[in-house]
Write a protein that holds these residues in place. Sequence first.
Motif, PDB file in Angstrom:
ATOM      1  N   ILE A 389     -11.430   1.815 -12.175  1.00  0.00           N
ATOM      2  CA  ILE A 389     -11.749   0.446 -11.774  1.00  0.00           C
ATOM      3  C   ILE A 389     -10.494  -0.186 -11.169  1.00  0.00           C
ATOM      4  O   ILE A 389      -9.402  -0.095 -11.732  1.00  0.00           O
ATOM      5  CB  ILE A 389     -12.248  -0.380 -12.968  1.00  0.00           C
ATOM      6  CG1 ILE A 389     -13.570   0.214 -13.469  1.00  0.00           C
ATOM      7  CG2 ILE A 389     -12.446  -1.848 -12.583  1.00  0.00           C
ATOM      8  CD1 ILE A 389     -14.053  -0.389 -14.768  1.00  0.00           C
ATOM      9  N   ILE A 390     -10.642  -0.822 -10.018  1.00  0.00           N
ATOM     10  CA  ILE A 390      -9.494  -1.378  -9.295  1.00  0.00           C
ATOM     11  C   ILE A 390      -8.848  -2.505 -10.095  1.00  0.00           C
ATOM     12  O   ILE A 390      -9.516  -3.445 -10.530  1.00  0.00           O
ATOM     13  CB  ILE A 390      -9.931  -1.904  -7.918  1.00  0.00           C
ATOM     14  CG1 ILE A 390     -10.490  -0.764  -7.056  1.00  0.00           C
ATOM     15  CG2 ILE A 390      -8.766  -2.583  -7.202  1.00  0.00           C
ATOM     16  CD1 ILE A 390     -11.143  -1.224  -5.764  1.00  0.00           C
ATOM     17  N   THR A 391      -7.544  -2.401 -10.265  1.00  0.00           N
ATOM     18  CA  THR A 391      -6.781  -3.441 -10.968  1.00  0.00           C
ATOM     19  C   THR A 391      -5.846  -4.210 -10.049  1.00  0.00           C
ATOM     20  O   THR A 391      -5.455  -5.332 -10.356  1.00  0.00           O
ATOM     21  CB  THR A 391      -5.950  -2.825 -12.107  1.00  0.00           C
ATOM     22  OG1 THR A 391      -5.047  -1.840 -11.555  1.00  0.00           O
ATOM     23  CG2 THR A 391      -6.847  -2.161 -13.143  1.00  0.00           C
ATOM     24  N   ASP A 392      -5.476  -3.612  -8.923  1.00  0.00           N
ATOM     25  CA  ASP A 392      -4.515  -4.271  -8.027  1.00  0.00           C
ATOM     26  C   ASP A 392      -4.708  -3.754  -6.608  1.00  0.00           C
ATOM     27  O   ASP A 392      -4.952  -2.558  -6.405  1.00  0.00           O
ATOM     28  CB  ASP A 392      -3.082  -3.996  -8.481  1.00  0.00           C
ATOM     29  CG  ASP A 392      -2.067  -4.824  -7.701  1.00  0.00           C
ATOM     30  OD1 ASP A 392      -2.147  -6.063  -7.767  1.00  0.00           O
ATOM     31  OD2 ASP A 392      -1.229  -4.235  -7.014  1.00  0.00           O
ATOM     32  N   VAL A 393      -4.616  -4.652  -5.638  1.00  0.00           N
ATOM     33  CA  VAL A 393      -4.820  -4.304  -4.233  1.00  0.00           C
ATOM     34  C   VAL A 393      -3.747  -4.951  -3.381  1.00  0.00           C
ATOM     35  O   VAL A 393      -3.426  -6.127  -3.568  1.00  0.00           O
ATOM     36  CB  VAL A 393      -6.205  -4.788  -3.723  1.00  0.00           C
ATOM     37  CG1 VAL A 393      -6.419  -4.378  -2.274  1.00  0.00           C
ATOM     38  CG2 VAL A 393      -7.327  -4.250  -4.596  1.00  0.00           C
ATOM     39  N   ASN A 394      -3.188  -4.202  -2.457  1.00  0.00           N
ATOM     40  CA  ASN A 394      -2.298  -4.767  -1.444  1.00  0.00           C
ATOM     41  C   ASN A 394      -2.717  -4.218  -0.093  1.00  0.00           C
ATOM     42  O   ASN A 394      -2.725  -3.005   0.116  1.00  0.00           O
ATOM     43  CB  ASN A 394      -0.831  -4.417  -1.724  1.00  0.00           C
ATOM     44  CG  ASN A 394       0.118  -5.178  -0.816  1.00  0.00           C
ATOM     45  OD1 ASN A 394      -0.184  -6.296  -0.401  1.00  0.00           O
ATOM     46  ND2 ASN A 394       1.257  -4.597  -0.510  1.00  0.00           N
ATOM     47  N   LEU A 395      -3.110  -5.111   0.805  1.00  0.00           N
ATOM     48  CA  LEU A 395      -3.488  -4.723   2.158  1.00  0.00           C
ATOM     49  C   LEU A 395      -2.454  -5.290   3.124  1.00  0.00           C
ATOM     50  O   LEU A 395      -2.323  -6.507   3.244  1.00  0.00           O
ATOM     51  CB  LEU A 395      -4.877  -5.270   2.515  1.00  0.00           C
ATOM     52  CG  LEU A 395      -6.016  -4.967   1.542  1.00  0.00           C
ATOM     53  CD1 LEU A 395      -7.303  -5.639   2.011  1.00  0.00           C
ATOM     54  CD2 LEU A 395      -6.226  -3.468   1.389  1.00  0.00           C
ATOM     55  N   ILE A 396      -1.700  -4.415   3.758  1.00  0.00           N
ATOM     56  CA  ILE A 396      -0.766  -4.882   4.787  1.00  0.00           C
ATOM     57  C   ILE A 396      -1.393  -4.552   6.134  1.00  0.00           C
ATOM     58  O   ILE A 396      -1.424  -3.402   6.576  1.00  0.00           O
ATOM     59  CB  ILE A 396       0.620  -4.241   4.644  1.00  0.00           C
ATOM     60  CG1 ILE A 396       1.221  -4.596   3.280  1.00  0.00           C
ATOM     61  CG2 ILE A 396       1.539  -4.728   5.761  1.00  0.00           C
ATOM     62  CD1 ILE A 396       2.661  -4.208   3.110  1.00  0.00           C
ATOM     63  N   VAL A 397      -1.928  -5.583   6.745  1.00  0.00           N
ATOM     64  CA  VAL A 397      -2.717  -5.436   7.964  1.00  0.00           C
ATOM     65  C   VAL A 397      -1.813  -5.598   9.179  1.00  0.00           C
ATOM     66  O   VAL A 397      -0.798  -6.291   9.136  1.00  0.00           O
ATOM     67  CB  VAL A 397      -3.861  -6.476   7.959  1.00  0.00           C
ATOM     68  CG1 VAL A 397      -4.739  -6.345   9.183  1.00  0.00           C
ATOM     69  CG2 VAL A 397      -4.703  -6.323   6.697  1.00  0.00           C
ATOM     70  N   ALA A 398      -2.195  -4.937  10.271  1.00  0.00           N
ATOM     71  CA  ALA A 398      -1.368  -4.943  11.480  1.00  0.00           C
ATOM     72  C   ALA A 398      -1.016  -6.350  11.939  1.00  0.00           C
ATOM     73  O   ALA A 398       0.145  -6.652  12.245  1.00  0.00           O
ATOM     74  CB  ALA A 398      -2.092  -4.185  12.589  1.00  0.00           C
ATOM     75  N   THR A 399      -1.997  -7.224  11.987  1.00  0.00           N
ATOM     76  CA  THR A 399      -1.753  -8.576  12.498  1.00  0.00           C
ATOM     77  C   THR A 399      -0.755  -9.333  11.635  1.00  0.00           C
ATOM     78  O   THR A 399       0.037 -10.129  12.139  1.00  0.00           O
ATOM     79  CB  THR A 399      -3.081  -9.343  12.600  1.00  0.00           C
ATOM     80  OG1 THR A 399      -3.905  -8.690  13.571  1.00  0.00           O
ATOM     81  CG2 THR A 399      -2.873 -10.781  13.017  1.00  0.00           C
ATOM     82  N   VAL A 400      -0.775  -9.079  10.327  1.00  0.00           N
ATOM     83  CA  VAL A 400       0.210  -9.719   9.442  1.00  0.00           C
ATOM     84  C   VAL A 400       1.614  -9.307   9.862  1.00  0.00           C
ATOM     85  O   VAL A 400       2.537 -10.132   9.909  1.00  0.00           O
ATOM     86  CB  VAL A 400      -0.046  -9.323   7.980  1.00  0.00           C
ATOM     87  CG1 VAL A 400       1.050  -9.878   7.075  1.00  0.00           C
ATOM     88  CG2 VAL A 400      -1.395  -9.834   7.517  1.00  0.00           C
ATOM     89  N   GLN A 401       1.787  -8.032  10.198  1.00  0.00           N
ATOM     90  CA  GLN A 401       3.115  -7.543  10.565  1.00  0.00           C
ATOM     91  C   GLN A 401       3.589  -8.128  11.894  1.00  0.00           C
ATOM     92  O   GLN A 401       4.789  -8.248  12.134  1.00  0.00           O
ATOM     93  CB  GLN A 401       3.089  -6.013  10.603  1.00  0.00           C
ATOM     94  CG  GLN A 401       2.849  -5.427   9.216  1.00  0.00           C
ATOM     95  CD  GLN A 401       2.551  -3.950   9.239  1.00  0.00           C
ATOM     96  OE1 GLN A 401       3.461  -3.125   9.201  1.00  0.00           O
ATOM     97  NE2 GLN A 401       1.273  -3.604   9.306  1.00  0.00           N
TER      98      GLN A 401
END
Length: 478
Positions: A389-401
């Motif tokens: 079960i997912i406890t933590d997520v980090n999405l580093i998306v291109a547009t953020v960069q």
Amino acid sequence: MVKLSVEPITRVEGHGKITISFDENGNLDKVHFHVVEVRGFEKFLEGRYIEDAPIYTPRICGICQVSHHLASAKAVDMIFNVKIPETAELLRNLMHQGATIHSHALHFYFLAAPDLMFPTTDDILKRNILGIAKEHPEVVKEAIELRKIGQTIVKTVGGRAIHPATAVVGGQSKPLTEEERDNLLKLSDRAIELAEKSIEIGKKLIENIKENNLLDIGYFESYHMGMVNNGTHELYDGMLRVVNPKGKVEYEFNPKDYLQYIAEEVRPYSYLKFPYLKDKGPEDGIYRVNSLSRLNVSDKMATPLAQKYYKEFIDTFGKPCHYPILFNYARLIEILSSAEKVKELLENDKIVDTDIRAEPNEITGEGVGCVEAPRGTLIHHFKTDEQGIITDVNLIVATVQNNPAMDIGVRKVAEKYIKNPEDAKPNVLNYMEMVIRAYDPCLSCATHIIGKKTNKEDKLTLEIIQNKNNRISKKIVG
């Protein structure tokens, strides 16, 4: 104090604005790019089963959905410690190349080309795809055809043109038939033809920009990051390479180690985070991703025709190239590269094998997946408990960069063209939008917010978990 705004920024995916403020003496003061919408994918993925992540994350966006699907799938494979079969890798790569064709064609012709064709006009009824269609209907028809080819590839491999579902734990859920391969091979030849035509159109439009002295709008020098495979341009799987503003390689690292190299900060005027190179700091460590950055970090292209145009591009504009407006032209080289790659993948007989899925046998608790989305490097990082079960997520998306670069870019335009409020004419304000559009931002993908789930949300999550049966993670943990 006088404050002006460009709101909303047009012909981008998502919602944003630009603000320009002047001090009490009427002099230019602050200029910022703001993202004003809030999404919550990093937070509401918590509590879900990890094998569902490749189905949830494509809903972040209707344009970048394949990239999210595959980045999540690769992270999930790592969590289940499973190596997918070669045919599954080929199919995923094929889907990814098709999505790149579709996305780049959509952006270049429908969002960017009006800027390149009519850069100085104040006529907003002309500065759009209908304005192009009125003067060049055959170009628009071919643009639609090129985009359709990309979407056909995605639908054939992914099961749907929008929000594909075939990348599953351990590989793919659907093989490619001989008939489907033959049909896509025919389309690949046409895609290559249309991609070459697009490059020739791009050359003329960039000449138009140069003649109007707009090549340098939003110009500044920075680091660049992109994926390579032994130094060769890569979109699906490889190492991440960073070059400095002079083009020297600073780092080359496995995407799973991204936290050693990339940090993020928040600023009060935007919901987008501001990533930077960790050891350089927020001011000196600004880097860019996306098409032009990928050309800057690569020693060569992976396919012969794309290599020909890549060399021509480097001979003309130098390397590294820092002009934001040329992200648009770099996309055309990548369309050709992806079209050639599609043909290469389809000509591999292994792509129609039926060995497309391996069985997982453990839950490691952490996984990182990375692909080069059309808009740049995309990283999905998940952590789970022992039940999967997912406890933590980090999405580093291109547009953020690219967020720091867009913020700097609009300021550069203002500093060049706007000395007082009277200078903020419609065409100058459009130059600021042109800089934003050159990065092809996907603001829906990029926006997140920090917060806590309410008790009601916790209860809902618990009910969802309790009502789900026969899950892969349940089978593994017994």
